[in-house]
Design a protein around this motif. Structure first.
Motif, short mmCIF file in Angstrom:
data_model
loop_
_atom_site.label_atom_id
_atom_site.label_comp_id
_atom_site.label_asym_id
_atom_site.label_seq_id
_atom_site.Cartn_x
_atom_site.Cartn_y
_atom_site.Cartn_z
N SER A 99 34.97 35.71 39.99
CA SER A 99 35.59 34.41 39.73
C SER A 99 36.51 34.50 38.54
O SER A 99 36.45 35.45 37.75
CB SER A 99 34.51 33.35 39.44
OG SER A 99 33.53 33.31 40.46
N ALA A 100 37.35 33.49 38.39
CA ALA A 100 38.15 33.31 37.19
C ALA A 100 37.52 32.20 36.37
O ALA A 100 36.86 31.31 36.92
CB ALA A 100 39.59 32.96 37.54
N ASP A 101 37.74 32.21 35.08
CA ASP A 101 37.08 31.23 34.23
C ASP A 101 37.65 29.83 34.36
O ASP A 101 37.02 28.86 33.94
CB ASP A 101 37.10 31.68 32.77
CG ASP A 101 38.51 31.74 32.18
OD1 ASP A 101 39.46 32.02 32.94
OD2 ASP A 101 38.67 31.52 30.96
N ALA A 102 38.85 29.70 34.95
CA ALA A 102 39.49 28.38 35.05
C ALA A 102 39.91 28.06 36.47
O ALA A 102 40.99 27.51 36.69
CB ALA A 102 40.68 28.29 34.09
N ILE B 99 36.17 36.61 35.20
CA ILE B 99 37.30 37.17 34.46
C ILE B 99 37.99 36.06 33.70
O ILE B 99 38.39 35.05 34.28
CB ILE B 99 38.28 37.88 35.41
CG1 ILE B 99 37.59 39.08 36.07
CG2 ILE B 99 39.54 38.33 34.66
CD1 ILE B 99 38.45 39.81 37.08
N GLU B 100 38.15 36.23 32.41
CA GLU B 100 38.76 35.20 31.58
C GLU B 100 40.29 35.26 31.67
O GLU B 100 40.87 36.32 31.87
CB GLU B 100 38.32 35.38 30.12
CG GLU B 100 36.84 35.16 29.89
CD GLU B 100 36.47 35.21 28.43
OE1 GLU B 100 37.38 35.40 27.59
OE2 GLU B 100 35.28 35.07 28.12
N GLY B 101 40.89 34.08 31.54
CA GLY B 101 42.35 34.00 31.51
C GLY B 101 43.00 33.81 32.86
O GLY B 101 44.22 33.92 32.98
N ALA C 89 47.08 37.47 40.98
CA ALA C 89 48.43 37.45 40.42
C ALA C 89 48.40 37.30 38.91
O ALA C 89 49.26 37.84 38.21
CB ALA C 89 49.25 36.32 41.04
N GLU C 90 47.42 36.57 38.40
CA GLU C 90 47.36 36.28 36.97
C GLU C 90 46.79 37.44 36.15
O GLU C 90 47.25 37.72 35.05
CB GLU C 90 46.52 35.02 36.73
CG GLU C 90 47.10 33.76 37.34
CD GLU C 90 46.15 32.59 37.21
OE1 GLU C 90 46.23 31.88 36.20
OE2 GLU C 90 45.31 32.40 38.12
N CYS C 91 45.76 38.07 36.66
CA CYS C 91 45.04 39.13 35.92
C CYS C 91 44.84 40.35 36.82
O CYS C 91 43.70 40.78 37.06
CB CYS C 91 43.70 38.62 35.43
SG CYS C 91 43.74 37.10 34.47
N PRO C 92 45.92 40.93 37.34
CA PRO C 92 45.75 42.03 38.31
C PRO C 92 45.07 43.26 37.73
O PRO C 92 44.26 43.90 38.41
CB PRO C 92 47.18 42.33 38.74
CG PRO C 92 48.04 41.84 37.62
CD PRO C 92 47.33 40.62 37.09
N ASP C 93 45.38 43.60 36.49
CA ASP C 93 44.80 44.80 35.89
C ASP C 93 43.29 44.65 35.68
O ASP C 93 42.52 45.58 35.96
CB ASP C 93 45.48 45.14 34.57
CG ASP C 93 46.94 45.55 34.74
OD1 ASP C 93 47.31 45.93 35.87
OD2 ASP C 93 47.69 45.49 33.76
N VAL D 262 37.61 45.74 37.44
CA VAL D 262 36.30 45.27 37.91
C VAL D 262 35.98 45.87 39.27
O VAL D 262 34.87 46.36 39.51
CB VAL D 262 36.27 43.73 37.96
CG1 VAL D 262 35.03 43.24 38.72
CG2 VAL D 262 36.28 43.15 36.54
N LEU D 263 36.95 45.84 40.17
CA LEU D 263 36.74 46.41 41.51
C LEU D 263 36.50 47.91 41.44
O LEU D 263 35.64 48.45 42.15
CB LEU D 263 37.94 46.10 42.40
CG LEU D 263 38.07 44.65 42.85
CD1 LEU D 263 39.43 44.42 43.51
CD2 LEU D 263 36.95 44.28 43.82
N ALA D 264 37.26 48.61 40.59
CA ALA D 264 37.11 50.06 40.48
C ALA D 264 35.73 50.42 39.93
O ALA D 264 35.09 51.37 40.41
CB ALA D 264 38.21 50.63 39.58
N ASP D 265 35.26 49.66 38.94
CA ASP D 265 33.94 49.92 38.38
C ASP D 265 32.85 49.69 39.43
O ASP D 265 31.90 50.46 39.55
CB ASP D 265 33.68 49.02 37.17
CG ASP D 265 34.52 49.41 35.96
OD1 ASP D 265 35.11 50.52 35.96
OD2 ASP D 265 34.59 48.60 35.01
#
Length: 201
Positions: free
Chosen positions: A143-146, A169-171, A178-182, A187-190
């Motif tokens: 999820s995203a925090d917002a 994920i914050e932010g 689109a907002e926090c791709p990296d 997270v997915l890689a881990d």
């Protein structure tokens, strides 16, 4: 396509039949992934829901969707799309010109016909909470925090209900990829690294 089950069948037909799969679905894509799981559970080894839900619409939400369908058919699609854009991003990202320009281009390319089909598919989807809870493969809720489209707290409760790990994920808002791709990729890689060997995408 205005039916999630038919979309799921179409995607499954494109996947290699000799391999098991790990599915990652964002928002509506997560709902399609759940339908894929229901149709061919033996082919799915893992499932990740990103800003998504395994439930169905409430009567109120379904009625609101049908109102949007009527408005879109009456020529108000771009107005609806622009209103949705205002809720889709984290507040601090709503002034990012790169995101807003990309969103505008995507909305124009998507068009009213696809929008109507999307709303009808969402309105008719079934609750797949039990399906996901009983799934014994690897699963994860991100999820995203917002997120206000599918509220963050609702996603956390869903993860608890189906026995899935939950990562926030914050932010980011509903458009987290689109907002926090990296950060999402990390997270997915881990998560992928810690899965048993032999999984295939």
């Amino acid at each position: 396509e205005d039916d999630i089950d038919r979309l799921a069948s179409a995607v499954l037909a494109e996947l290699p039949k000799s391999r098991k799969c790990v599915l990652v679905g964002h928002s509506f894509g997560g709902m399609v992934a759940l339908a894929m799981l229901e149709q061919q559970r033996q082919r799915i080894e893992g499932l990740v829901l990103v800003n998504s839900s395994c439930g169905e619409d409430s009567d109120e939400a379904r009625a609101a969707r049908m109102q949007r369908v009527s408005r879109a058919l009456a020529g108000e699609y771009l107005e609806l799309a622009n209103a949705a854009s205002g809720r889709a991003y984290h507040p601090r990202n709503q002034n990012r010109s790169d995101l807003m320009l990309a969103r505008q281009k995507e909305s124009e390319a998507y068009g009213s016909r696809a929008y109507v089909a999307h709303q009808l598919a969402m309105a008719s989807r079934r609750d797949r909470t039990v399906l996901l809870a009983e799934f014994e493969g690897a699963k994860l809720v991100i999820s995203a925090d917002a997120d206000v489209v599918i509220p963050t707290d609702k996603q956390r409760l869903m993860a608890d209900a189906v026995g899935a790990p939950w990562i926030c994920i914050e932010g980011g808002g509903h458009m987290l990829p689109a907002e926090c791709p990296d950060e999402l990729a990390r997270v997915l890689a881990d998560w992928w690294r810690d899965l048993p060997k032999g999984n295939e995408v």
